[in-house]
Design an enzyme around this catalytic site. Structure first.
Site, PDB file in Angstrom:
ATOM      1  N   HIS A  88     -51.882  70.589   6.099  1.00 40.28           N
ATOM      2  CA  HIS A  88     -51.430  69.710   7.185  1.00 40.28           C
ATOM      3  C   HIS A  88     -49.911  69.569   7.227  1.00 40.28           C
ATOM      4  CE1 HIS A  88     -50.969  65.718   9.204  1.00 40.28           C
ATOM      5  NE2 HIS A  88     -52.014  66.120   9.897  1.00 40.28           N
TER       6      HIS A  88
ATOM      7  N   SER B 288     -51.093  63.918  14.854  1.00 40.18           N
ATOM      8  CA  SER B 288     -50.326  64.479  13.732  1.00 40.18           C
ATOM      9  C   SER B 288     -49.396  65.585  14.190  1.00 40.18           C
ATOM     10  CB  SER B 288     -51.275  65.040  12.663  1.00 40.18           C
ATOM     11  OG  SER B 288     -51.927  64.015  11.974  1.00 40.18           O
TER      12      SER B 288
ATOM     13  N   ASP C 150     -46.077  63.558   4.124  1.00 39.79           N
ATOM     14  CA  ASP C 150     -47.327  64.234   4.478  1.00 39.79           C
ATOM     15  C   ASP C 150     -47.999  64.777   3.227  1.00 39.79           C
ATOM     16  OD1 ASP C 150     -49.197  66.117   6.117  1.00 39.79           O
ATOM     17  OD2 ASP C 150     -48.030  65.081   7.645  1.00 39.79           O
TER      18      ASP C 150
END
Length: 1312
Positions: free
Chosen positions: A313, A502, A83
């Site tokens: 994120h 996600s 990620d």
């Protein structure tokens, strides 16, 4: 509870009554009683906050499993997070449930955090010189047996994510810049106002003294310049960030690095860290940024890898998968006992986009690692690929799962609601990755989104749907796709709501972690295949869209029970490779057909063991299964049984769509069960998706669906076989039966073979009021089935009805792309209206200039090292190509490597990252696979582009050693092409094309005329033969058709519907007009002109050219020879002046004397008379102008060099020794120069910068030097600018520039 509240109120009232002394106090007391009573009543009516919905675990059986088996919490499991990076300082990411370190390794696979530390130094008296130029004192506490230190420099801003960079830059500006700058600006404005006021009151000199008049003029200009510059500097404020020194050394046990964040060389108080995997040390870069970093060291200390985060994120993802809050377990992630390996694949240089280098390195790290074994990968990243049957990363991913046994979970994408929108990695060539869709539950609606009322759970509207283009499900299961949980500390918040697949993917990865934890604790063997089958066979069918939910909502408690009950089967270490059709697809997906006849489909199935090449041969011999097969769809015929040994078996399926309702999609699967253990569920399946489109349209182009009711989350799909002639479609939506605004998503998709879903796609979020009509226009391609998908937003509370109408149009050109060679002059294009009557109004314009660059340098080299070596001693090689780019004026450019562009996961190579540098090696921008995302606005100048390609085979890289690079430059203004309806009109520049009505079935030729290369916009491009101009051609008259464009939430995804590319190829350049005289007479004149005098003149010019090139003495000798033969030759005098001036300060007297000779030799009166004349009507005016320009330029250069020498002498003197005569001397030179040019002229601005400093007009001097820097930023010009700002007292500006010097002038290119 209520009784106790009343008792409490009475006690508080009694306490207040004791204080009562009069009526007023009693009334106050009574008011307090009422307030207390009201609060108690409110407290009694407030419900409990649904904490369980912030990070949902109940819906997927996590709570049930952990309540029953608390130790199945992920302990013993390592989850790799591919990620944007995980923050070890974020809440819940410090320790596991067993007290172990949560984040056991942090890796930046992208290379964005790499620092070149190949410069090795040894301290002198404890001091080393950093690459920033600062002196760095080595703390005595450091242990370094070798005594050698590796040093590097990097801006902190290059590590920051964009939002953090913006925040820190803003804070630095407010602290260090704004207070000083605003005060200086106010002071400058006051001085200017004072001067203007003084002048208006008659304060100017009237004594006729020219010098005083000049000084007054310059004084006012200087004041104006200061105000203007301060305003300009405020607008152009550019902080490159702190240039931090990095020092790397080995202490005998571990590599360590220190970062001087003080920018003063204070290493004692700098950030001092050891390699993270060994020490687990991390720290905030500064107290203000709260940006937590760690370090790794490669190549024996020559590369320092600073690991941070390119966005928030990854931390959010990791928190969902595995956060652990010992003091508040309700906030835990799915597998709080699991450990995390953070691998950053997002590259900060390209806005956190993943790169090929990062993907490759990430996979290599999990294949074989001597320090830990990765059990699960979560990847909440991905793109859409044009094909999935080949590609470098598909090969590597295949090894990760099928050789090394890692379970890989990946997000399906947020590109729904249309079908076939699932992206890669779930759509890799090997169907071995668990793709996850996003689901929202009623509890999530209340806790995360604060909705007024609960709705039934459903897939999110935007969640990508299957199947893949080659028939696989794409979405394996779905999971909760939203959470409020931890984010990095640099966000200055503890938690945040994020939603998307996600978030669903790490939920599933956490569930896989729980499953593997349980199996490890129970000593049960497993493989990625047994885990996946357990998940698929126990998922809860939600009764919703199968393409969104896959097998259903994951149920981890049932999956664990399944594996505990059905363990140690012969098939547990076996995957069944299903290949359908001659092109060996992963399933059956039939879409672009008319569905009017049955079709037979061959299917091959092959059992393959985990790590097949090294599997035990006896296990292969023993493998034998009797399978029974079933399918619940009456329109599919399949065999009922299949005997499998360790070999390929094939069978036939028959699909008959006749009788199925048109306009719909149908899904089923042929499932194979072990005949001796049916309860274990399907061993494999053949997914079958069949689209039966509407073929017969009203009038051949019209489709209508009557109004249908849409409830929250409702998705309706219309499949239409697009008529072969169609070029665009209009979709009309009409809302009814609702008095509130309704939110819909319109998503139209056609699938073109070997093209991603984005190729032919339209996406629009639409708000419809009652009885409101909305019309959308988008391009289509005939012969492909169109899905028109209309979805009601998942959170809508009000039902409504919508009628859908689709109409197709056609203005079809004879070629999809028009190429016009300038040498041809005219290009014909035939346009046909194939469906209905249309109005033709052709328009064409050129928007970009494209040039092809060839590499000036090419180098293939081995990378090696653990991060660039595939297990089995397979090193990765890199090819680095360099290209030179020169811009004659500022422009917006887009570099594009055509051979490698627009492919990433499907690419045959591992990387295609490019970086663009200025002439000082400062990095200005980067780009990767998707070139259209990366454009740069550049000033005039010279640039270097470096391109990076990787592969394990150097021979493949060698083939790219001459790889061309295309640079697209946006034209300052669009260039319209002339279009005609007849060839003769085009040739004779006759009447241009007007709107023309075309009847159905008719064609009309149009003729495009090549543009004039003398056009104002094109003339300055420096076009050369072979370069091209790019633009578009449109045909429809309707403005809405020409300008319609689709915008997805991730940006534009489709070009305009009625738009075709036009390429104009430059084949020749316009020649200068030739003389109309006789060629014979010209040649005779030339022959006669070649005399001995011409020879002597050529010899003189050759000698003159060498005067400044030789050493001073030799040059002087040649100068004397030339002047002896040609006493009036100014060019030789000027060359000698240049040679003297190049020597330096010791020759100033000689420079002044030589310049004086030149000035005295030039008669200025004729020059002034010539330049004072508006128009010269003489026949040889051009020749005279050339001679005059040469004389003027010689004079100006002589005056400029003379004046600069005088100014240098004056500036070197103490103020007490300065005389009025000195000042008048330079004043005189300035006046003489200004008779011909302005001070800003490039030929003289160097002198005027010095002159203004002599006269104390530092504002004017700074302005000229700033312009020189804008022209070309060099070390010399920067030093002058810093000095000029210091003279002005603008130290906050000079400090900012000086601090960024190491970043503007790096010693080497930024590493890839």
């Amino acid at each position: 509870m209520i009784l106790s509240s009343v008792v409490m109120i009475c006690k508080r009232l009694h306490n207040e009554m004791i204080k009562v002394r009069d009526v007023n106090n009693f009334l106050v007391c009574l008011g307090k009683f009422r307030t207390i009573t009201k609060m108690a009543s409110t407290a009694g009516s407030v419900g409990e906050f649904p904490c369980w919905g912030l990070l949902p675990r109940k819906e997927t059986g996590v709570i049930t499993l952990l309540t029953k088996n608390p130790t199945f919490d992920g302990r013993g499991v390592v989850i790799a997070i591919f990620d944007s990076g995980v923050d070890p300082g974020a809440p819940g990411l410090q320790v596991t449930t067993e007290g172990k370190v949560k984040v056991i390794d942090r890796i930046d696979a992208s290379g964005a955090g790499d620092i070149d530390t190949s410069t090795v130094v040894q301290p002198t008296e404890g001091i080393i010189n950093g690459l920033s130029g600062r002196k760095l004192k080595i703390p005595e506490s450091w242990v370094n047996p070798s005594g050698k230190f590796h040093i590097g420099v990097k801006s902190a801003y290059s590590l920051y994510p964009q939002r953090l960079r913006e925040r820190v830059s803003k804070e630095r500006k407010e602290k260090n810049w704004d207070p000083v700058h605003k005060e200086l600006l106010a002071e400058a404005q006051r001085k200017l106002q004072s001067l203007e006021s003084s002048k208006s009151n008659g304060g100017s000199s009237t004594n006729g003294n020219g010098s005083n008049s000049l000084m007054e003029k310059l004084t006012k200009e200087d004041a104006e310049s200061r105000v203007a510059q301060l305003n300009t500097l405020e607008k152009k404020y550019n902080d490159l960030g702190p240039a931090c020194d990095y020092v790397v050394y080995h202490d005998g046990d571990v590599w360590r690095a220190c970062i001087d964040t003080s920018e003063r060389g204070d290493l004692e108080n700098g950030i001092h860290l050891g390699e993270y995997r060994v020490t687990h040390q991390w720290a905030s870069l500064t107290a203000a940024d709260q940006y937590n970093i760690s370090i790794n060291v490669h190549n024996d200390g020559n590369i320092l890898e600073v690991v941070g985060m390119c966005s928030s994120h990854g931390t959010h993802v990791a928190s969902i998968a595995s956060a652990n809050f010992p003091d508040n377990p309700d906030k835990n992630g799915i597998a709080p006992g699991a450990q995390i390996v953070s691998i950053t694949i997002g590259d900060n240089r390209i806005n956190s986009m993943e790169t090929g280098t990062a993907l490759s390195r990430a996979m290599l790290r999990v294949m074989e690692n001597p320090f830990y074994k990765v059990d699960v990968i979560n990847m909440s990243y991905g793109e859409h690929a044009h094909w999935s049957d080949s590609g470098r990363f598909g090969e590597l991913a295949h090894e990760v799962v099928n050789k090394y046994g890692v379970v890989w979970v990946a997000s399906g994408g947020n590109h729904g609601p249309a079908l076939a929108t699932v992206g890669v990695p779930p759509d890799f060539q090997s169907d071995s990755i668990i793709g996850v869709g996003a689901f929202v539950s009623p509890d999530m609606m209340m806790a995360e989104y604060s909705m007024i009322e609960k709705l039934p759970g459903c897939p999110y509207t935007w969640s990508s749907r299957g199947p893949t283009a080659d028939g696989a499900r794409g979405v394996t299961v779905c999971a909760p796709g939203g959470a409020i949980t931890s984010v990095p500390t640099f966000t200055l918040r503890s938690s945040q709501l994020m939603n998307g697949t996600s978030m669903a993917s790490p939920h599933t990865a956490g569930c896989v972690g729980l499953i593997i934890s349980a199996l490890k604790l129970e000593s049960i063997q497993y493989s990625p295949y047994s885990v996946r089958r357990a998940i698929e066979n126990t998922a809860f069918n939600l009764g919703v869209d199968v393409f969104a939910q896959g097998h259903g909502l994951i149920q981890v408690d049932r999956a664990v029970d399944y594996l505990l009950q059905h363990s140690n089967g012969i098939e547990d270490r076996v995957r069944f490779v299903v290949e359908c059709g001659n092109d060996r697809r992963k399933g059956i997906h039939i879409r672009n057909w008319k569905a009017d006849k049955p079709i037979d489909m061959p299917v091959m199935v092959e059992p393959v063991m985990l790590n097949d090449m090294e599997a035990d041969p006896s296990e292969k011999l023993a493998f034998c299964m009797e399978l029974v097969m079933t399918c619940d769809a009456p329109w599919v015929k399949s065999p009922s049984c299949l005997q499998m040994s360790y070999t390929v078996r094939s069978f036939q399926l028959s699909i008959d769509p006749r009788g199925l309702e048109r306009g719909r999609v149908y899904f089923t699967s042929v499932k194979a069960f072990s005949s001796c253990n049916i309860e274990k569920g399907a061993m494999f399946e053949v997914p079958i998706t069949v689209v039966v489109p509407v073929v017969d349209l009203l009038h051949g182009y019209h489709y209508n669906c009557p109004a249908k009711v849409f409830r929250a989350g409702c998705v309706r799909r219309h499949f239409i076989y697009v008529p072969i002639e169609s070029t665009w479609a209009t979709v009309t939506l009409k809302a009814s039966h609702s008095d509130k605004c309704q939110r819909f998503t319109l998503h139209a998709v056609q699938l073109k073979p070997k093209c991603s879903v984005k190729t032919l796609e339209y996406y629009k979020v639409i708000n419809l009021g009652c009885n409101e009509v909305s019309t959308q226009i988008f391009g289509v391609r005939g012969g492909y089935t169109l899905e028109v998908c209309l979805a009601r937003w998942w959170s809508s509370l009000v039902d409504g009805e919508v009628e859908v109408t689709v109409e197709f149009h056609s203005l079809r050109p004879s070629q999809e792309e028009v190429t016009l060679f300038c040498s041809d002059g005219v290009q014909r294009v035939d346009v046909r209206a194939g469906l209905r009557s249309e109005e033709l109004s052709p328009q064409a314009s050129l928007k970009h200039h494209t040039q092809v660059l060839m590499p000036t340098e090419s180098k293939v080299e081995v990378l090696g090292g653990p991060r660039d070596t595939i297990p089995g001693s397979r090193p990765v090689y890199q090819l680095v190509l360099s290209y030179n780019l020169s811009l004659s004026k500022s422009a917006e450019i887009t570099p594009k490597c055509a051979l490698l562009s627009d492919v990433l996961y499907e690419s045959a190579y591992e990387s295609q990252l490019w970086m663009l540098f200025d002439h000082n090696k400062q990095l200005l921008g980067s780009g990767d696979a998707y070139s259209n995302k990366y454009s740069l606005k550049l000033e005039k100048g010279d640039y270097t582009i470096r391109l990076h390609v990787r592969h394990e085979r150097p021979d493949l890289l060698e083939k790219l050693s001459d790889l061309p690079l295309t640079v697209l430059t946006k034209l300052a203004q669009e260039v319209k092409l002339d279009i005609y309806t007849s060839f003769n009109a085009a040739v004779a520049s006759g009447k241009k094309a007007q709107p023309i009505p075309l009847s159905m079935g008719t064609s009309q030729p149009i003729y495009l005329a090549a543009p004039s290369l003398s056009d104002k916009t094109l003339k300055g491009l420096g076009l050369t033969p072979g370069q091209a101009l790019l633009g578009t051609l449109s045909f429809a008259k309707d403005e809405q058709v020409r300008k319609a464009v689709s915008n997805h939430k991730f940006g534009p995804i489709r070009t305009m519907p009625d738009q075709y590319p036009v390429r104009v190829v430059v084949t020749e350049l316009p020649c200068k007009k030739r003389s109309t005289g006789s060629s014979n007479s010209n040649s005779e004149e030339k022959k006669e002109a070649k005399t001995h005098a011409d020879y002597l003149e050529a010899l003189r010019d050759l000698q003159t050219a060498w005067i400044a090139k030789l050493d001073c003495e030799s040059g002087e000798q040649i100068h004397k020879e030339v002047m002896a033969a040609h006493p009036d030759h100014l060019a030789a005098q000027l060359a000698r002046l240049q040679a003297l001036d190049a020597v330096g300060a010791q020759n100033r007297a000689a420079v002044i004397a030589q310049a004086s000779r030149i000035v005295s030799a030039v008669d200025t009166a004729p020059l002034l008379a010539f330049y004072g004349t508006k128009t010269d009507t003489r026949s040889d005016a051009a020749k005279i102008k050339t001679q005059m320009d040469k004389q003027r330029n010689t004079l100006l250069e002589a005056l400029s060099r003379q004046g600069s020498a005088y100014c240098a002498d004056i500036l070197a003197l103490p103020v007490s020794e300065l005389t009025q005569e000195d000042l008048e001397q330079v004043d005189s030179i300035a006046v003489d120069i200004m008779k011909f040019v302005e001070p800003s002229d490039s030929k003289v601005n160097g002198f005027f910068a010095s002159y203004y400093q002599v006269r104390g007009f530092n504002g004017l001097a700074a302005r000229l030097i700033a312009r020189q820097c804008e022209e070309k930023w060099t070390r010399e010009n920067e030093a002058k600018l810093i000095d000029a700002y210091n003279r002005l007292g603008w130290t906050h500006i000079s400090t900012l520039i000086a601090s960024s010097h190491p970043l503007r002038f790096p010693t080497s290119y930024t590493p890839f």
